[in-house]
Design a protein around this motif. Sequence first.
Motif, PDB file in Angstrom:
ATOM      1  N   CYS A  54      -9.546   3.973  -1.248  1.00 41.42           N
ATOM      2  CA  CYS A  54      -8.230   3.441  -1.580  1.00 41.42           C
ATOM      3  C   CYS A  54      -7.277   3.566  -0.389  1.00 41.42           C
ATOM      4  O   CYS A  54      -6.503   2.635  -0.082  1.00 41.42           O
ATOM      5  N   LYS A  55      -7.346   4.689   0.303  1.00 41.02           N
ATOM      6  CA  LYS A  55      -6.494   4.879   1.482  1.00 41.02           C
ATOM      7  C   LYS A  55      -6.851   3.886   2.586  1.00 41.02           C
ATOM      8  O   LYS A  55      -5.972   3.364   3.275  1.00 41.02           O
ATOM      9  N   GLU A  58      -5.385   0.621   1.608  1.00 42.87           N
ATOM     10  CA  GLU A  58      -3.928   0.650   1.780  1.00 42.87           C
ATOM     11  C   GLU A  58      -3.552   0.449   3.253  1.00 42.87           C
ATOM     12  O   GLU A  58      -2.560  -0.220   3.570  1.00 42.87           O
ATOM     13  N   LYS A  61      -3.814  -3.147   3.919  1.00 45.70           N
ATOM     14  CA  LYS A  61      -2.648  -3.858   3.385  1.00 45.70           C
ATOM     15  C   LYS A  61      -1.476  -3.768   4.363  1.00 45.70           C
ATOM     16  O   LYS A  61      -0.773  -4.755   4.611  1.00 45.70           O
ATOM     17  N   GLU A 105      -3.910  -5.762  -3.015  1.00 52.52           N
ATOM     18  CA  GLU A 105      -3.096  -5.015  -3.978  1.00 52.52           C
ATOM     19  C   GLU A 105      -3.802  -4.885  -5.324  1.00 52.52           C
ATOM     20  O   GLU A 105      -3.731  -3.846  -5.978  1.00 52.52           O
ATOM     21  N   ILE A 108      -6.337  -2.278  -4.863  1.00 48.20           N
ATOM     22  CA  ILE A 108      -5.705  -0.951  -4.823  1.00 48.20           C
ATOM     23  C   ILE A 108      -5.326  -0.489  -6.234  1.00 48.20           C
ATOM     24  O   ILE A 108      -5.526   0.677  -6.593  1.00 48.20           O
TER      25      ILE A 108
END
Length: 230
Positions: A54-55, A58, A61, A105, A108
């Motif tokens: 997830c990091k 991110e 993103k 997104e 995420i």
Amino acid sequence: MGIFTRFRDIVNSNIGAMLDKAEDPEKMIKMMIREMEDTLIELKSSCAGVIANCKRIERRKDELSEVIQTWTKRAELAVSKGRDDLAREALLEKRRFAEQVESVEEEINALANLIEQYKNDITELENKLTGAREKKRTLVERHKHANGKKRAQEGIRRYNGTDAIDRFDKLESRIDQMEAEADLVNPKTKPTLEEAFAQLATDEQIEKELADLKNSQYSASADSKETPNA
């Protein structure tokens, strides 16, 4: 078996009912605790992997957002220079990267929900594990108490049983026989004090009876002498 399937089987299991049916509850609870610990490790490891992923997404993103800002500035520059054609191309690139941001997104958000589920499952399993460990402690104490009680009951049965009584009776009879045999082997040569006094009383009675008998005979003889002949 998948980790979530195994997890659900564990948290939905009725530990008390399973232990009641087990031949060796203490051994079974140890196996259950080991299974819970292994599953907990896997859950935490998987959760850590999802968090790391997830990091990473991110960061992707953030990179896309910077690219969007770059194309926005280029479109503005093109417009300021009267180059509407370049401005359109810049805006198209901006839209393309904005769509990627939307996709990222969504990913995420999905990962965030998965992480939340992992954390809930970990908490639930930790609570279940705590209960199982407490159950183990109780089982160990009950097992020790049961063994002690069993040994005590077995001891009571040994001393209350007919076999024990028979053994005591036989032992008593054997002692009586040994005492009798000892009396035969070692006859008494000297009377005890009680026996001596009893003998004295017996001797006195005999002497009295003997004196009475002599007096009776003497009186009869005297009477016969005093009577004249007919």
